[in-house]
Design an enzyme around this catalytic site. Structure first.
Site, mmCIF file in Angstrom:
data_model
loop_
_atom_site.group_PDB
_atom_site.id
_atom_site.type_symbol
_atom_site.label_atom_id
_atom_site.label_comp_id
_atom_site.label_asym_id
_atom_site.label_seq_id
_atom_site.Cartn_x
_atom_site.Cartn_y
_atom_site.Cartn_z
ATOM 1 N N HIS A 65 5.665 -16.380 27.676
ATOM 2 C CA HIS A 65 5.367 -15.708 26.407
ATOM 3 C C HIS A 65 3.871 -15.673 26.117
ATOM 4 C CE1 HIS A 65 5.526 -19.807 24.456
ATOM 5 N NE2 HIS A 65 4.569 -19.264 23.738
ATOM 6 N N ASP A 118 10.995 -19.328 30.461
ATOM 7 C CA ASP A 118 9.684 -19.123 29.837
ATOM 8 C C ASP A 118 8.597 -19.819 30.659
ATOM 9 O OD1 ASP A 118 7.674 -18.454 28.101
ATOM 10 O OD2 ASP A 118 8.230 -19.918 26.560
ATOM 11 N N SER A 211 1.540 -23.893 23.669
ATOM 12 C CA SER A 211 2.429 -23.218 24.614
ATOM 13 C C SER A 211 1.843 -23.225 26.023
ATOM 14 C CB SER A 211 2.645 -21.768 24.181
ATOM 15 O OG SER A 211 3.333 -21.698 22.974
#
EC number: 3.4.21.35
Length: 259
Positions: A65, A118, A211
């Site tokens: 992402h 992801d 992230s």
């Protein structure tokens, strides 16, 4: 510019794509200098985007992402806003998001969405120089144990409600929980290619800005930061990490086919 806010309010029905406000360390501490030599800072142009992990001289692992069309990579950094002589800058020649990650979720995330797979590999345009402050970390060879103490690191926001990056790389110690704990906590799907980690009492968490950064359990890289809830660090709401043991074959195959 596209970037997804993956840390969702528990009661939220869905969320649209927004400017980069990624996942962060909350309730952590300043990492000992150079103690995380595999930590990577991933930028979109000159804007800090995500964390990452150095797997070898040519490859960085981050979250799918975090996908963008251009990247700047910094290795060996301890301080986000200061020049450091030991830090190394690299460009990315090609990115490889996992083929089963649903890229449409970069636009919006409906209730019940599945953010599995992801992860993304970034091929560096020039190999990293391995030094005392820039070192790769091995992929896992065994499953992580529930109850393990895990260390997450990153430059994500240190403020629970206002996005505020720290200068110093932050670390936080959290526990690995059964995925059923996260199933009860979140409005998105929790699958067997995810890890559930956090403090049940709240106050310690990854959130906006972390992230793609590492989750190291009992000294072994087991995950990368993926998504969680806003505000971060709420009780009974651990965050979600991509479970790397499920993807070692894809990672190795992708690296081997793109030398």
């Amino acid at each position: 510019m596209r970037f997804l806010i993956l840390f969702l309010t528990l009661s939220l029905g869905g969320i649209d794509a927004a400017p980069p406000v990624q996942s962060r360390i909350l309730g952590g501490f300043k990492c000992e200098k150079n103690s995380q030599p595999w930590q990577v800072a991933v930028y979109y142009l000159d804007e800090y985007l995500c964390g990452g992990v150095l797997l070898d001289r040519n490859w960085v692992l981050t979250a799918a992402h975090c996908y963008e069309d251009k990247y700047n990579i910094w290795l060996g950094k301890n301080k986000l806003f200061q020049d450091e002589p030991s830090a190394q800058h690299r460009l990315v020649s090609k990115s490889f998001p996992h083929p089963d990650f649903n890229m449409s979720l970069l636009q919006s995330v409906p209730t019940g969405a599945d953010l599995s797979n992801d992860l993304m590999l970034l091929r560096l345009s020039k190999p990293a120089d391995i030094t005392d402050v820039v070192k790769p970390i091995d992929l896992p060879t065994t499953e992580p144990k529930l109850g393990s103490t895990c260390l997450a690191s990153g430059w994500g926001s240190i403020n629970q409600l206002i996005y505020q990056n720290p200068n110093d790389l932050q670390c936080v110690s959290i526990k690995l929980h059964p995925n059923e704990v996260c199933v009860k906590a979140h409005i998105l799907k929790v699958t067997d290619v995810m890890l559930c980690a956090g403090e049940m009492n709240g106050g310690k968490d990854t959130c906006k800005g972390d992230s793609g950064g590492p989750l190291i359990c009992d000294g072994v890289l087991q995950g990368i930061t993926s998504w969680g809830s806003t505000p971060c660090g709420e009780p009974n709401a651990p965050a979600i990490y991509t479970k790397l043991i499920k993807f070692t074959s894809w990672i190795k195959d992708t690296m081997a086919k793109n030398p």
